[in-house]
Each structure stands twice: as structure tokens, then as C-alpha cells.
Design a protein around this motif. Sequence first.
Motif, PDB file in Angstrom:
ATOM      1  N   ILE A 161     -32.515 -35.406-121.768  1.00 52.35           N
ATOM      2  CA  ILE A 161     -31.651 -36.016-120.760  1.00 52.35           C
ATOM      3  C   ILE A 161     -32.452 -37.064-120.008  1.00 52.35           C
ATOM      4  N   ASN A 217     -29.862 -37.815-111.227  1.00 55.22           N
ATOM      5  CA  ASN A 217     -28.984 -36.676-110.963  1.00 55.22           C
ATOM      6  C   ASN A 217     -27.526 -37.098-111.124  1.00 55.22           C
ATOM      7  N   TYR A 274     -25.063 -33.167-115.002  1.00 53.03           N
ATOM      8  CA  TYR A 274     -26.435 -32.897-115.476  1.00 53.03           C
ATOM      9  C   TYR A 274     -26.641 -31.390-115.676  1.00 53.03           C
TER      10      TYR A 274
END
Length: 569
Positions: free
Chosen positions: A81, A85, A89
Motif C-alpha cells: 500500500i 491515510n 486503508y
Amino acid sequence: MAEIVSSAEDLPLIPDDLTVPQFILDYHHPCRPLRRHDIPWFIDGQTGNKVGLEELRARTYGLANGLKIKYAIKEDDLVLIHSPNHIDYPVAMWAVHRLGAIISGANASFTTDELVYHVNMVKPAILISHPDCVHVAYLAARATGIDANRILVFDDRGSCTPGATTVQSLITLGLASPPGFTERRLNPGEGKTKVAFVNLSSGTTGKPKVIAISHYTPIATSIQVAFHLRVNDDKVPWEERRFRPGDVASAVLPIYHIFGLAYNLHFMLFCGMTLVLINKFNLVNLLRTIEKFRITHLPLVPPQIVLICKYPKVREYDLSSVRFIKTGAAPLASETMNQVAPLFPGAHIEQGYGTTEASTIALCPLETKTDLSGSSGVLLPGISARVERPDRSLADWGELGELVIKSPALALGYTNDSEAHKETFSDGWYRTGDEVRLLKTGHLFVVDRLKEILKVKGYQVSPAELEGCILEHPDTTDTCVVGVPDEYSGELPMAFVVLNPQTAARVREDPRVAGEVKQSIIQYVASKKAAYKRLAGGIEFIDAIPKAPTGKLLRRVLRDRARKERAKL
């Protein structure tokens, strides 16, 4: 002698047969307070959208099913990832874990070369990015041979990536399709060995190392901290509880970092709190978010605390809702702690201490209302610790030495550096590389990284101590102290300093002012510190201090720069 041995019996049961999402979304532990159904789990700091438990479960299942159907993600595949944020997530992390696969998080501000390094270290099967940084993801994918079709993009208001597969589209696919996977269930004890996260170290002293973290680690951390702080203890009056269901915490710390991942995300959710997800740190935006959502808890890193202290308009914001401020990831000088306290009257303010390799290690006890001494608190239950001299003998109480610990929350180790692994992890002990003092009371004072301590005329000098002093000077907004070689003293402290905008403008208008300001800072430190701690290596003004994404100073970058400049003289 500076040694504390903790018994495993000091802790309640830590389940070792659960994955992280099973523990967070599906399981109730005696240390966990009950959350009312009307308390949201997340609030999107940009849109104000709220997400509750049932929606999280549904979205996590849908994404797991979509990942299995479209990309055949399987046991021990790794999903990277690369995003700030985002409200989805945590959903992405937990969906990957439902499949028995592994998560690695990368900094959204990485350059292409930095992301290429990360990709080459962890070898992801797919990459999830964000519209704000997906162009870097595409470049890194091309450089490392990843098909562009294996890049997913989080959906974001006002941003789009034409032609990209979005996370939402996979959730929709997964929810509309028959189940294509069987959720991974762990055998007893398997949680301690099953890899959940692969993180990279911050690289403050060299190239980042790849750290494997089991499902058991964030679970153990949540229980250790909750037990230590008596989060669900009915004997603690409600008004004295530090974490309560319904409290609202900022989540501006990056989720990929252990402070944001283990403490800010999983532990605070465990406590029944609501997290306001903020995609990137901006001081004014953070202050507005505190006002808008009546934030009660602020987990921050030292540079963010410094900015708050130095911001001249901070008192124009209503910060009265804040009851708790936690700082970690690097030492914060007691001088700065004392500067921030008046800005949040009545708030509990403390430092904590942890590492990527061991998660949270020390926190203030519940009985301590506010600790501005510079202490990182006391060791968590279940952690054994000793402080060692360079010859590995035990230091005395209060004597400086390296902290070595045992903890149920230790990482599995380094996967790309067998020599560093053997040096750092041995017989269940972890050598932190941090110089500390441990008092008989159990209070821990973290001084600095051992490799960053200066040696001036045989004396040890902590850069962090001098940085705290320099930041008290009204002309400064940021600083980093390094050692420069000196034939007589061995090393001399030198400071890179970022000036406040007004002083910087004066220096640009009249270069002679630069010398006056430097001399003023040097004299200020000299008035506060012993002679061997003075800035005899000089001062250099700089536009910005290089930092790791966690806020740690990249001291080695400036140290190398200073030494190269010295070599030219």
C-alpha cells in the motif's frame, strides 16, 4: 543493577490463534471496553463521512473477495500500500489478512527511486496507491516489471485516475459475487509466526531493513497497553480513565509506521474510540480538525509538537477538547514538553517509547497525570529489560547504556540482513540500539540512538539534548545537531538550523544579520549547557531538515554533508 524481569503471568491471555482483523473486528477480550453501536469507528477528515463496524466488516469482506476473484491473491502473497491515510486503508489491510496474505506500507511521499527500492525489497503481487501519488507508483511499477493492471487506486473525492481499477470497484465486485475464498484461520500458536506486516526500518543510520511482524505483535501490544492503563477496569473512575469509548482521536500519523499502525490505529480502536483519518499533516488543517471534530486525543511526533509550539496563531483555535497528547518515534526534550503544556491546559501530556522491531515498549502509568520530565514512562507489563554497558555488563540504575529487552510483541526479525538480525535479535532478546537511563522506579529515559551520540573530549553529548535547547531560541523553528571531526576534541557539535520566517527575511535583506543570529544561538546554548556541549562546530542555516516519514531526523544525511564541507577546508 539496571535490570527488570517481568513475568508472563503479569499479563492477561493474549490469543495466539487470531489474525489482526479477527481480533479487531470479530473478537471481544476482557481488557476491551464495550463500544456503543452509535459510536463510529472512523471519520473521514476531509468529507466528514462516518464508518461503523458493520460497514467495515462488509467492505473488508467485499475487498477480500474481489482481490481473490480478480487477482487470485493467496496465502503469503504480499500487497504493497503506497498511500497517505485513507478511509479504506484499514479495510485494505484487513482484507488482505482475511486471505492469509501480507501487507507492506510505503510512504506516499516517496520518490520513484525510493518506491523502487521498497518494491524490490518486498516483491509485491499487487500495489494499492492513491490518486495523489499514483503517478509515482506507475513509474516504479514500470521500473520493477509490475504490470500496470496490478495497480489499484483508492477512491478519493475530487481525484480520479482514468482507466485505473479502484478499490471501490473491487469491493462492489466482491459483494456482488459468490464467496471465492475461505477465510484464513490460524492454529493455536500460529499467530506468533504468521507474518502480517512487512515494514521497512526508518533508515536513520543506513539503508532500511525489512522487518517481518506477526499477527500476534499488534494484538499483544493492544492488550499490553490496555492492561497497563487499566482501560476496562471498573475500579478506575470514569473521569480518570485515559481512554474511553466515544473518545475521538486524530489519525494523522501514517498508518504504515508502527506508531500509527499499532498504537494510533489498532489500540485506539480496541479502546472503543473514533479515529478521524487525516491524509497528510498540515498544521493549520490539524488545528481546524481539532475544532471541527472536538478531538480529545492527539498522538503526534516531535516535529509536529515543535511546530505547534512555534506557531504564533495557535491560541486562535479552540483546543479545549484535547485531553491527551502522546508523542513518540523520537526523543522530545523536556524544554519542548514544557512549552506545549500551556497551550493545552488540563490535558495529559506524555512521551512514549517504541520501535518498529518491538512496537510499544514504555508508557506513563495511569497514576501519572502529566510527565514533562522527559521520561518515556515505565516498561509495559510482560517486558523484561536490562541496560548494558559497551562490554555487555549490566549498567547501574541511572547509568547510561544500551536498552535490551524481551517482549511478547517483538517482531520476527530482519528478512534481508542476516548479520543485522543476529546482532539485534538473540535468544529472545532484542538490542534496541538506543542509549537510555533506567531508574529503580522503572522509569525509562531515552537519550538518543547509540550511533548518533557524539564524543567530545571523551564526553558523551546527546544531539537531542542540544536540539531541545536550540529550539528554545526565538529565531529558530527546527534544527538538527551532528558531530564534525576535530583533531583535538574528536568531534564537535554543529547545528543545522531552520530560521523562523521573519528572521530568515532579515538575513536575506542583510547578510550581516546571519552572523549576529548565529552568535546569538551559540551564546544561548553556552549559557544553558556545559562547555563541552557548546556549538563549537558552528551553525549552518538550512531551508528544511531532512526527515524520515515518521518525523525522525535523518541525521546521517546532514552529518555526511557537514563532513564533506569540512574536508574541503
